[in-house]
Design a protein around this motif. Structure first.
Motif, PDB file in Angstrom:
ATOM      1  N   GLN A 134       0.881  -1.149   0.000  1.00  0.00           N
ATOM      2  CA  GLN A 134       0.000   0.000   0.000  1.00  0.00           C
ATOM      3  C   GLN A 134       0.924   1.206   0.000  1.00  0.00           C
ATOM      4  O   GLN A 134       1.990   1.169   0.609  1.00  0.00           O
ATOM      5  CB  GLN A 134      -0.870   0.020   1.257  1.00  0.00           C
ATOM      6  N   LEU A 135       0.555   2.241  -0.705  1.00  0.00           N
ATOM      7  CA  LEU A 135       1.322   3.483  -0.684  1.00  0.00           C
ATOM      8  C   LEU A 135       0.580   4.461   0.212  1.00  0.00           C
ATOM      9  O   LEU A 135      -0.533   4.878  -0.109  1.00  0.00           O
ATOM     10  CB  LEU A 135       1.483   4.050  -2.092  1.00  0.00           C
ATOM     11  N   LEU A 136       1.186   4.782   1.346  1.00  0.00           N
ATOM     12  CA  LEU A 136       0.568   5.677   2.311  1.00  0.00           C
ATOM     13  C   LEU A 136       1.106   7.085   2.112  1.00  0.00           C
ATOM     14  O   LEU A 136       2.295   7.274   1.853  1.00  0.00           O
ATOM     15  CB  LEU A 136       0.844   5.199   3.730  1.00  0.00           C
ATOM     16  N   PRO A 138       1.053  11.129   3.771  1.00  0.00           N
ATOM     17  CA  PRO A 138       0.702  11.894   4.970  1.00  0.00           C
ATOM     18  C   PRO A 138      -0.334  12.980   4.704  1.00  0.00           C
ATOM     19  O   PRO A 138      -0.247  13.712   3.731  1.00  0.00           O
ATOM     20  CB  PRO A 138       2.039  12.508   5.404  1.00  0.00           C
ATOM     21  N   VAL A 139      -1.326  13.038   5.593  1.00  0.00           N
ATOM     22  CA  VAL A 139      -2.345  14.081   5.581  1.00  0.00           C
ATOM     23  C   VAL A 139      -2.496  14.516   7.033  1.00  0.00           C
ATOM     24  O   VAL A 139      -3.098  13.802   7.833  1.00  0.00           O
ATOM     25  CB  VAL A 139      -3.703  13.570   5.057  1.00  0.00           C
ATOM     26  N   GLY A 140      -1.918  15.642   7.392  1.00  0.00           N
ATOM     27  CA  GLY A 140      -1.948  16.069   8.787  1.00  0.00           C
ATOM     28  C   GLY A 140      -1.244  15.032   9.658  1.00  0.00           C
ATOM     29  O   GLY A 140      -0.100  14.669   9.412  1.00  0.00           O
ATOM     30  N   ASN A 141      -1.968  14.510  10.643  1.00  0.00           N
ATOM     31  CA  ASN A 141      -1.415  13.497  11.543  1.00  0.00           C
ATOM     32  C   ASN A 141      -1.801  12.086  11.147  1.00  0.00           C
ATOM     33  O   ASN A 141      -1.723  11.168  11.960  1.00  0.00           O
ATOM     34  CB  ASN A 141      -1.884  13.766  12.983  1.00  0.00           C
ATOM     35  N   THR A 142      -2.231  11.893   9.924  1.00  0.00           N
ATOM     36  CA  THR A 142      -2.729  10.600   9.449  1.00  0.00           C
ATOM     37  C   THR A 142      -1.995  10.185   8.177  1.00  0.00           C
ATOM     38  O   THR A 142      -1.549  11.032   7.412  1.00  0.00           O
ATOM     39  CB  THR A 142      -4.247  10.720   9.153  1.00  0.00           C
ATOM     40  N   LEU A 143      -1.902   8.886   7.973  1.00  0.00           N
ATOM     41  CA  LEU A 143      -1.424   8.358   6.700  1.00  0.00           C
ATOM     42  C   LEU A 143      -2.629   7.777   5.967  1.00  0.00           C
ATOM     43  O   LEU A 143      -3.343   6.936   6.505  1.00  0.00           O
ATOM     44  CB  LEU A 143      -0.379   7.266   6.913  1.00  0.00           C
ATOM     45  N   LYS A 144      -2.861   8.246   4.748  1.00  0.00           N
ATOM     46  CA  LYS A 144      -3.962   7.728   3.941  1.00  0.00           C
ATOM     47  C   LYS A 144      -3.388   6.958   2.756  1.00  0.00           C
ATOM     48  O   LYS A 144      -2.265   7.188   2.340  1.00  0.00           O
ATOM     49  CB  LYS A 144      -4.867   8.858   3.467  1.00  0.00           C
ATOM     50  N   GLN A 145      -4.210   6.078   2.198  1.00  0.00           N
ATOM     51  CA  GLN A 145      -3.756   5.226   1.109  1.00  0.00           C
ATOM     52  C   GLN A 145      -3.908   5.934  -0.247  1.00  0.00           C
ATOM     53  O   GLN A 145      -4.933   6.541  -0.517  1.00  0.00           O
ATOM     54  CB  GLN A 145      -4.550   3.923   1.093  1.00  0.00           C
ATOM     55  N   PHE A 159      -7.388   8.608  -9.473  1.00  0.00           N
ATOM     56  CA  PHE A 159      -6.462   8.342  -8.381  1.00  0.00           C
ATOM     57  C   PHE A 159      -6.877   9.169  -7.178  1.00  0.00           C
ATOM     58  O   PHE A 159      -7.161  10.368  -7.306  1.00  0.00           O
ATOM     59  CB  PHE A 159      -5.031   8.651  -8.823  1.00  0.00           C
ATOM     60  N   VAL A 160      -6.934   8.531  -6.024  1.00  0.00           N
ATOM     61  CA  VAL A 160      -7.428   9.176  -4.812  1.00  0.00           C
ATOM     62  C   VAL A 160      -6.501   8.892  -3.638  1.00  0.00           C
ATOM     63  O   VAL A 160      -5.660   7.995  -3.687  1.00  0.00           O
ATOM     64  CB  VAL A 160      -8.861   8.691  -4.467  1.00  0.00           C
ATOM     65  N   ARG A 161      -6.720   9.652  -2.577  1.00  0.00           N
ATOM     66  CA  ARG A 161      -6.048   9.415  -1.309  1.00  0.00           C
ATOM     67  C   ARG A 161      -7.166   9.354  -0.269  1.00  0.00           C
ATOM     68  O   ARG A 161      -7.877  10.342  -0.062  1.00  0.00           O
ATOM     69  CB  ARG A 161      -5.092  10.569  -1.028  1.00  0.00           C
ATOM     70  N   ARG A 162      -7.314   8.173   0.352  1.00  0.00           N
ATOM     71  CA  ARG A 162      -8.379   8.016   1.339  1.00  0.00           C
ATOM     72  C   ARG A 162      -8.016   6.961   2.373  1.00  0.00           C
ATOM     73  O   ARG A 162      -7.049   6.217   2.191  1.00  0.00           O
ATOM     74  CB  ARG A 162      -9.711   7.723   0.668  1.00  0.00           C
ATOM     75  N   GLN A 163      -8.806   6.886   3.411  1.00  0.00           N
ATOM     76  CA  GLN A 163      -8.490   6.035   4.555  1.00  0.00           C
ATOM     77  C   GLN A 163      -8.527   4.544   4.228  1.00  0.00           C
ATOM     78  O   GLN A 163      -7.611   3.821   4.558  1.00  0.00           O
ATOM     79  CB  GLN A 163      -9.463   6.343   5.708  1.00  0.00           C
ATOM     80  N   HIS A 164      -9.569   4.068   3.598  1.00  0.00           N
ATOM     81  CA  HIS A 164      -9.736   2.625   3.374  1.00  0.00           C
ATOM     82  C   HIS A 164      -9.848   2.342   1.884  1.00  0.00           C
ATOM     83  O   HIS A 164     -10.902   2.016   1.378  1.00  0.00           O
ATOM     84  CB  HIS A 164     -10.976   2.114   4.116  1.00  0.00           C
ATOM     85  N   ALA A 165      -8.727   2.453   1.189  1.00  0.00           N
ATOM     86  CA  ALA A 165      -8.760   2.373  -0.271  1.00  0.00           C
ATOM     87  C   ALA A 165      -8.602   0.951  -0.794  1.00  0.00           C
ATOM     88  O   ALA A 165      -9.276   0.552  -1.721  1.00  0.00           O
ATOM     89  CB  ALA A 165      -7.686   3.270  -0.861  1.00  0.00           C
TER      90      ALA A 165
END
Length: 179
Positions: A134-136, A138-145, A159-165
């Motif tokens: 998975q490519l994580l 950084p978004v603030g204090n979170t890593l999104k996929q 192509f998106v960046r989201r929590q449960h991709a």
């Protein structure tokens, strides 16, 4: 439930060594990456495959048009825009397409891929138990996929960046003569 002192032991644990006849030698054992699932590492160049479709991540754009991400059929022949150099800054990895002079970015949908390397281009590869990564991002204090939403009959992949991709990427190392 009660605890009985008679069932405890004060004996010191010991190490049991099997007799030498029980040992097995692996003389020809070599641990190495599966060539179709390499570990992304700075300084190496990779083709990146989206696991569910088997398609390659490509940077495409011509002339004055912005360079955007596409999924490309691997049977389409050689294309220099499918190779990505892994780079590093501030403890994060990035992926640079030398042919198009752009970095993989989570914000490339409308403005194209950037030619500068900053936080929107940072990635942390996380190994998936079924293989691939998975490519994580950084978004603030979170890593999104970083993920792809497959196209329907009338669109291209998004192509998106989201929590449960759920997108799994495979890295195939390619030789460029430099590495």
């Amino acid at each position: 439930m009660s605890f009985s002192a008679s069932k405890t032991s004060s004996a010191t644990p010991s190490v049991v060594t099997p007799p030498s006849s029980g040992l097995v030698a692996f003389e020809n054992l070599r641990l190495q990456d599966d060539p179709f699932d390499a570990v992304p590492w700075p300084g190496n160049t990779y083709n990146i495959i989206e696991e569910s479709t088997g398609q390659l991540l490509a940077a495409e754009g011509h002339g004055n048009f912005p360079v955007n991400l596409r999924l490309k059929d691997p049977k389409g022949g050689f294309a220099p825009n499918i190779s990505w150099l892994c780079v590093e800054a501030n403890g994060y990895f990035g992926l640079f397409n030398q042919r198009s002079n752009v970095y993989l970015s989570t914000y490339a949908q409308h403005n194209g891929l950037p030619s500068t390397f900053g936080p929107d281009q940072y990635f942390v590869p996380r190994r998936h138990p079924k293989g691939g990564y998975q490519l994580l991002s950084p978004v603030g204090n979170t890593l999104k996929q970083f993920a792809v939403v497959p196209p329907d009959a009338t669109s291209v992949a998004t192509f998106v960046r989201r929590q449960h991709a759920g997108t799994i990427w495979r890295f195939v190392r390619v030789s460029t003569g430099d590495n």
